[in-house]
Scaffold this motif. Structure first.
Motif, short mmCIF file in Angstrom:
data_model
loop_
_atom_site.label_atom_id
_atom_site.label_comp_id
_atom_site.label_asym_id
_atom_site.label_seq_id
_atom_site.Cartn_x
_atom_site.Cartn_y
_atom_site.Cartn_z
N ASN A 1 -10.71 10.23 16.01
CA ASN A 1 -10.85 11.68 15.83
C ASN A 1 -9.72 12.44 16.51
O ASN A 1 -9.25 13.46 15.98
N ARG B 1 -13.55 22.55 9.17
CA ARG B 1 -13.82 21.14 9.49
C ARG B 1 -14.49 21.01 10.86
O ARG B 1 -15.49 20.30 11.02
N THR C 1 -18.53 20.17 11.38
CA THR C 1 -18.94 18.99 12.14
C THR C 1 -19.96 19.38 13.22
O THR C 1 -20.94 18.67 13.46
N ILE D 1 -15.46 20.44 4.67
CA ILE D 1 -16.29 19.29 5.05
C ILE D 1 -16.51 18.31 3.91
O ILE D 1 -17.14 17.27 4.09
N THR E 1 -17.78 14.17 4.06
CA THR E 1 -19.22 14.12 3.79
C THR E 1 -19.51 13.32 2.52
O THR E 1 -20.42 12.48 2.49
N VAL F 1 -20.50 11.24 9.74
CA VAL F 1 -19.39 11.74 8.94
C VAL F 1 -18.08 11.19 9.47
O VAL F 1 -17.80 11.25 10.66
N SER G 1 -13.74 10.73 9.43
CA SER G 1 -12.57 11.59 9.29
C SER G 1 -11.93 11.35 7.94
O SER G 1 -12.05 10.26 7.36
#
Length: 425
Positions: free
Chosen positions: A138, A294, A298, A345, A349, A421, A423
């Motif tokens: 991340n 984003r 999250t 997203i 997702t 979820v 990246s």
């Protein structure tokens, strides 16, 4: 490998996320710039995205096979060299002002990027404590987000001249004057891409000199699957309706993202009456909205069912695009920035929903979903054709179809309550 060596290796591999993100997010600038410099239709200018995303579609499997034989470090080095060669090719492409040459250069750049993206995530996972691998991924992906914001900003400052001729001004010029103007416009990409190529070569040299751990997949090395077996596995996976729908949803999402951002400057000029450079700054603001969406999305998923959030964001984008169609002026550009926020997203997702429950077939299933990014090579040309046949407003109706299908995909997964979820783009 010492702690210092791991830190250097981590920094270098993380730089790859920035490199391919920066190049990919220069495309909206190139679409507007090359349309002017090479006197293109909207359809022709959209082929910038096609050249880029077709490379991503075609190269991942050859890249994986190359790395299986020569190692991930070898794949990274080849990717960086290809990337640099493609960037250097912009110099002669601009000198002869050949659009086909530009597209070929972009294909080479993103062939290299496909190698880098195939290798980067596995490398990040082994460069440190396995318990912190998700945190490292991340962190590295955040540099991809930073590149998404800085790419359009740098392109707007260093590539776009801010001077666009009207049809009357162009008609008033002599052939020699017009040719000089177009040559000057085309040449503005030479120095920026030369610098990009040199920076990439410096990174390649540093990685060449830095010891990197090799990744060994015992299953992959002990079992050689033949092509027929692979096709059988793919056929078996495609019978799973959720995965099949997820691949289609990802196709539509990446296509919508590429088209919406790719024609952003053209839309801002034609509908809102913005000049070229101010339009590029609005594009930069739109990429910041994407990044904000984003991060905030999250966070919201900790408290809201991710599937319901995905469905709500799809509905918001459909509403905004309908509003944009009927209204005119700068407000529509602000609304378009809202669309980038709500689509933020969707890639991770949809990806996470699609691979849910695949078990040992997750790796191959993931590859099929990634191949869905060919939508980025398909949807923008369709938008270009619609724009050429009518106007840019009608082109922005095409993403409504894309988000409507993603909404359908979300409704088929409403029973899912929790989701990890990943990246992504």
């Amino acid at each position: 490998m010492s702690k210092d060596q791991k830190f250097v290796a981590l920094a270098l591999v993380t730089s790859l996320f920035f490199i391919w993100g920066f190049a990919l997010n220069l495309n909206p600038i190139l679409i507007a710039h090359l349309k002017k410099a090479c006197q293109l239709t909207d359809f022709q200018s959209s082929l910038v995205d096609s050249a880029s995303y077709f490379a991503y579609f075609i190269l991942p499997i050859p890249a994986a096979r190359f790395m299986h034989r020569y190692g991930y470090k070898g794949g990274i080095l080849l990717g960086l060299v290809l990337f640099a060669i493609g960037a250097f090719l912009f110099f002669p492409a601009a000198a002869v002002r050949s659009y086909a040459f530009f597209l070929s250069s972009l294909f080479v750049i993103f062939s290299g990027a496909a190698f880098l993206e195939t290798a980067a995530n596995p490398y990040i996972t082994v460069l440190g404590d396995p318990s912190t691998a998700t945190r490292r991924i991340n962190f590295s992906q955040s540099f991809n987000g930073l590149a998404a914001a800085l790419g359009p900003l740098a392109g707007g400052v260093f590539i776009l001249s801010g001077k666009t001729l009207t049809a009357a001004q162009e008609a008033a010029m002599s052939p020699a004057q017009l040719n000089d103007y177009l040559n000057k416009e085309a040449s503005s990409v030479q120095i920026p891409y030369l610098i990009i190529g040199l920076v990439v070569l410096v990174v390649a040299f540093l990685i060449f000199r830095t010891p990197l751990p090799e990744i060994v997949d015992d299953t992959e090395q002990s079992v050689e699957e033949d092509n027929r077996s692979l096709l059988n596995q793919i056929g078996s996976l495609l019978k799973i309706s959720n995965l099949r729908n997820g691949i289609i949803a990802q196709f539509f999402y990446v296509g919508a993202q590429a088209g919406i951002l790719g024609f952003f400057i053209r839309y801002s000029e034609r509908v809102a009456g913005l000049e070229e450079k101010p339009a590029s700054f609005y594009l930069t603001a739109a990429t910041f909205c994407f990044m904000l969406g984003r991060f905030s999305g999250t966070f919201l998923m900790k408290y809201i069912n991710p599937v319901k959030l995905l469905a709500f964001y799809c509905v918001m984008n459909v509403i905004l695009l309908i509003v944009i169609f009927f209204l005119h002026g700068k407000f529509t550009v602000i609304a378009l920035m809202g669309v980038t926020f709500f689509m933020s997203i969707m890639f991770p997702t949809v990806f996470s929903l699609s691979i849910r429950g695949l078990g040992q077939k997750t790796k191959l299933g993931s590859s099929l979903i990634i191949m869905g990014i060919v939508g980025g090579a398909t949807i923008p040309p369709i938008m270009g054709l619609v724009s050429d046949a009518s106007n840019i407003k009608f082109a922005y109706l095409v993403p409504i179809i894309c988000f409507s299908y993603i909404l359908y995909f979300a409704t088929t997964n409403l029973r899912v309550k929790k989701l990890e979820v990943v990246s992504g783009h």
